[in-house]
Scaffold this motif. Structure first.
Motif, PDB file in Angstrom:
ATOM      1  N   ASN A 102       3.960   8.033 -11.504  1.00 39.11           N
ATOM      2  CA  ASN A 102       2.666   7.776 -12.138  1.00 39.11           C
ATOM      3  C   ASN A 102       2.106   6.385 -11.837  1.00 39.11           C
ATOM      4  O   ASN A 102       1.147   5.949 -12.481  1.00 39.11           O
ATOM      5  N   LEU A 103       2.701   5.702 -10.850  1.00 42.52           N
ATOM      6  CA  LEU A 103       2.213   4.373 -10.486  1.00 42.52           C
ATOM      7  C   LEU A 103       1.118   4.469  -9.432  1.00 42.52           C
ATOM      8  O   LEU A 103       1.159   5.333  -8.553  1.00 42.52           O
ATOM      9  N   PRO A 104       0.143   3.560  -9.446  1.00 41.73           N
ATOM     10  CA  PRO A 104      -0.886   3.525  -8.406  1.00 41.73           C
ATOM     11  C   PRO A 104      -0.286   3.010  -7.098  1.00 41.73           C
ATOM     12  O   PRO A 104       0.794   2.411  -7.092  1.00 41.73           O
ATOM     13  N   PRO A 105      -0.975   3.210  -5.967  1.00 42.22           N
ATOM     14  CA  PRO A 105      -0.445   2.763  -4.663  1.00 42.22           C
ATOM     15  C   PRO A 105      -0.072   1.293  -4.637  1.00 42.22           C
ATOM     16  O   PRO A 105       0.937   0.916  -4.032  1.00 42.22           O
ATOM     17  N   SER A 106      -0.840   0.446  -5.303  1.00 37.60           N
ATOM     18  CA  SER A 106      -0.606  -1.000  -5.254  1.00 37.60           C
ATOM     19  C   SER A 106       0.691  -1.410  -5.939  1.00 37.60           C
ATOM     20  O   SER A 106       1.187  -2.519  -5.718  1.00 37.60           O
ATOM     21  N   LYS A 107       1.252  -0.542  -6.758  1.00 33.92           N
ATOM     22  CA  LYS A 107       2.480  -0.863  -7.494  1.00 33.92           C
ATOM     23  C   LYS A 107       3.713  -0.198  -6.891  1.00 33.92           C
ATOM     24  O   LYS A 107       4.817  -0.337  -7.432  1.00 33.92           O
ATOM     25  N   ARG A 108       3.571   0.506  -5.786  1.00 36.02           N
ATOM     26  CA  ARG A 108       4.701   1.273  -5.231  1.00 36.02           C
ATOM     27  C   ARG A 108       5.467   0.533  -4.147  1.00 36.02           C
ATOM     28  O   ARG A 108       6.493   1.012  -3.688  1.00 36.02           O
ATOM     29  N   GLU A 109       4.948  -0.594  -3.671  1.00 39.21           N
ATOM     30  CA  GLU A 109       5.589  -1.380  -2.614  1.00 39.21           C
ATOM     31  C   GLU A 109       5.771  -0.548  -1.340  1.00 39.21           C
ATOM     32  O   GLU A 109       6.838  -0.502  -0.749  1.00 39.21           O
ATOM     33  N   VAL A 110       4.691   0.137  -0.953  1.00 40.34           N
ATOM     34  CA  VAL A 110       4.689   0.898   0.293  1.00 40.34           C
ATOM     35  C   VAL A 110       3.614   0.338   1.212  1.00 40.34           C
ATOM     36  O   VAL A 110       2.600  -0.210   0.761  1.00 40.34           O
ATOM     37  N   GLY A 111       3.831   0.449   2.511  1.00 45.07           N
ATOM     38  CA  GLY A 111       2.831   0.089   3.499  1.00 45.07           C
ATOM     39  C   GLY A 111       2.313   1.342   4.170  1.00 45.07           C
ATOM     40  O   GLY A 111       3.033   2.335   4.301  1.00 45.07           O
ATOM     41  N   LEU A 112       1.049   1.311   4.580  1.00 45.42           N
ATOM     42  CA  LEU A 112       0.412   2.477   5.191  1.00 45.42           C
ATOM     43  C   LEU A 112      -0.154   2.116   6.553  1.00 45.42           C
ATOM     44  O   LEU A 112      -0.858   1.110   6.694  1.00 45.42           O
ATOM     45  N   VAL A 113       0.146   2.945   7.552  1.00 48.35           N
ATOM     46  CA  VAL A 113      -0.439   2.797   8.883  1.00 48.35           C
ATOM     47  C   VAL A 113      -1.115   4.118   9.217  1.00 48.35           C
ATOM     48  O   VAL A 113      -0.461   5.165   9.263  1.00 48.35           O
ATOM     49  N   PHE A 114      -2.432   4.058   9.443  1.00 48.22           N
ATOM     50  CA  PHE A 114      -3.208   5.272   9.638  1.00 48.22           C
ATOM     51  C   PHE A 114      -3.500   5.526  11.116  1.00 48.22           C
ATOM     52  O   PHE A 114      -3.456   4.614  11.950  1.00 48.22           O
ATOM     53  N   GLN A 115      -3.857   6.749  11.397  1.00 46.54           N
ATOM     54  CA  GLN A 115      -4.265   7.159  12.742  1.00 46.54           C
ATOM     55  C   GLN A 115      -5.479   6.373  13.206  1.00 46.54           C
ATOM     56  O   GLN A 115      -5.613   6.027  14.381  1.00 46.54           O
ATOM     57  N   SER A 116      -6.385   6.025  12.282  1.00 47.63           N
ATOM     58  CA  SER A 116      -7.671   5.403  12.631  1.00 47.63           C
ATOM     59  C   SER A 116      -7.626   3.873  12.643  1.00 47.63           C
ATOM     60  O   SER A 116      -8.667   3.240  12.788  1.00 47.63           O
ATOM     61  N   TYR A 117      -6.437   3.278  12.437  1.00 48.10           N
ATOM     62  CA  TYR A 117      -6.233   1.821  12.414  1.00 48.10           C
ATOM     63  C   TYR A 117      -6.786   1.176  11.144  1.00 48.10           C
ATOM     64  O   TYR A 117      -6.133   0.346  10.527  1.00 48.10           O
ATOM     65  N   ALA A 118      -8.034   1.510  10.746  1.00 51.89           N
ATOM     66  CA  ALA A 118      -8.654   0.996   9.513  1.00 51.89           C
ATOM     67  C   ALA A 118      -8.655  -0.529   9.454  1.00 51.89           C
ATOM     68  O   ALA A 118      -8.321  -1.133   8.443  1.00 51.89           O
ATOM     69  N   LEU A 119      -9.060  -1.159  10.555  1.00 59.92           N
ATOM     70  CA  LEU A 119      -9.132  -2.612  10.612  1.00 59.92           C
ATOM     71  C   LEU A 119     -10.546  -3.090  10.281  1.00 59.92           C
ATOM     72  O   LEU A 119     -11.517  -2.334  10.386  1.00 59.92           O
ATOM     73  N   PHE A 120     -10.649  -4.366   9.899  1.00 61.28           N
ATOM     74  CA  PHE A 120     -11.956  -4.971   9.645  1.00 61.28           C
ATOM     75  C   PHE A 120     -12.490  -5.536  10.963  1.00 61.28           C
ATOM     76  O   PHE A 120     -11.950  -6.525  11.487  1.00 61.28           O
ATOM     77  N   PRO A 121     -13.558  -4.959  11.516  1.00 58.35           N
ATOM     78  CA  PRO A 121     -14.016  -5.372  12.848  1.00 58.35           C
ATOM     79  C   PRO A 121     -14.589  -6.779  12.900  1.00 58.35           C
ATOM     80  O   PRO A 121     -14.628  -7.389  13.968  1.00 58.35           O
ATOM     81  N   HIS A 122     -15.040  -7.301  11.753  1.00 61.77           N
ATOM     82  CA  HIS A 122     -15.650  -8.637  11.734  1.00 61.77           C
ATOM     83  C   HIS A 122     -14.617  -9.741  11.502  1.00 61.77           C
ATOM     84  O   HIS A 122     -14.987 -10.925  11.468  1.00 61.77           O
TER      85      HIS A 122
END
Length: 318
Positions: free
Chosen positions: A70-90
């Motif tokens: 029942n914990l949110p993602p920010s409290k689970r101590e997991v890292g995520l790497v997506f197919q789309s990279y999801a980087l900040f272009p600026h």
């Protein structure tokens, strides 16, 4: 094996549609696990549940002995790497990697950020904007951004599918090296069996939201248990046996040019080192592969072949 990540009787649903029913498995600390299967098998849904991006209809998830159901993602101590990279272009490479640490309010982050960038081999690009990088380099930035927060589990959702064949091979080596050096527990989602075999310590093969078979990569490759698993790992010839159990052969296990069986060549494909032939027989269609430096068979030609039992795998029903 310790249950560093544990899914216990997890059911996941989209409204009234159950996508993953009653799923249970464990992952040891420092393992690199591949969740493998075709589109719609439930592997990405399972990964999203571990990350906290999807709620559970029932069951529980534990990470490092802690119930995170029942914990949110920010409290689970997991890292995520997506197919789309999801980087900040600026933002620069450095700023992208530093972003998570800044959001957590950490001080003196420069050593951590520089170490993470160095770990993926991009120190010379630290000040470059991410749109100016190649696809492989952008994926490395995504990896560094996830690693810098020191997650207990790193989740990777089809992270190499947007790369060309050469870059995919390169990134496979990068991932293996990072996992070996950091010891981070990795869960890698893919539909590509060759990718799973190259990367994973252990493979969990899924179909229709259920685990079909799991085990060490070499065991999965050499000893699939069901028709579905055999077909997924390249046993393209599956025939009924006299004992009621199906037998499976890889194309290169079929001995062409000799043997008690006969068929007619219906087609051929050239694969570099091998030619693969489609043979029409009274037992159905057979695929046989032979070295490309041997004389080729012509379409329509009759050929003898053997099905060596020593090369066959006996399958269970299902």
């Amino acid at each position: 094996m310790s249950d560093y990540v544990k899914l216990d009787d997890v059911t996941l649903a989209y409204g009234d549609v159950v996508a993953v029913p009653n799923l249970s498995f464990e992952i040891g600390k420092g393992e690199l696990i591949a969740l493998l299967g075709p589109s719609g098998c439930g592997k990405t849904t399972t990964m999203r549940a571990i990350a906290g991006l999807m709620g559970l209809a029932s069951g529980s998830i534990h990470i490092d002995g802690r119930d995170v159901t029942n914990l949110p993602p920010s409290k689970r101590e997991v890292g995520l790497v997506f197919q789309s990279y999801a980087l900040f272009p600026h933002l620069s490479v450095y700023e992208n990697v530093a972003f998570g640490l800044k959001m957590r309010g950490e001080k003196n982050i420069k050593p951590k950020v520089e170490a993470a960038i160095e770990s993926v081999g991009l120190s010379q690009f630290a000040n470059r904007l991410t749109p100016d990088l190649s696809g492989g380099q952008q994926q490395r930035v995504s990896l560094a951004r996830s690693l810098v927060v020191e997650p207990k589990v790193l989740l990777l959702d089809e992270p190499l599918s947007n790369l060309d064949a050469r870059l995919r091979l390169e990134m496979q080596m990068v991932l293996k090296d990072i996992q070996k050096r950091t010891g981070v527990t990795m869960i890698f989602v893919t539909h590509d069996q060759s990718e799973a075999l190259a990367l994973a310590d252990r493979i969990v093969l899924m179909k229709d939201g259920k685990i079909v078979q799991s085990g060490l990569a070499e065991d999965m490759y050499n000893a699939p248990e069901t028709r579905f698993a055999a077909d997924f790992f390249g046993f393209e010839n599956i025939l009924p046996g006299e004992d009621g159990r199906e037998r499976a052969w890889r194309p290169n296990a079929i001995r062409l040019g000799e043997g008690p069986y006969e068929g007619r060549i219906r087609g051929m494909s050239f694969g570099g080192d091998y030619r693969t032939y489609v043979i029409e027989t009274d037992r159905g269609q057979i695929k046989g592969a032979v070295a490309a430096d041997l004389p080729a068979y012509a379409e329509g030609e009759t050929v003898r072949f053997d099905l060596p039992m020593a090369q066959a795998v006996a399958l269970q029903a299902g």
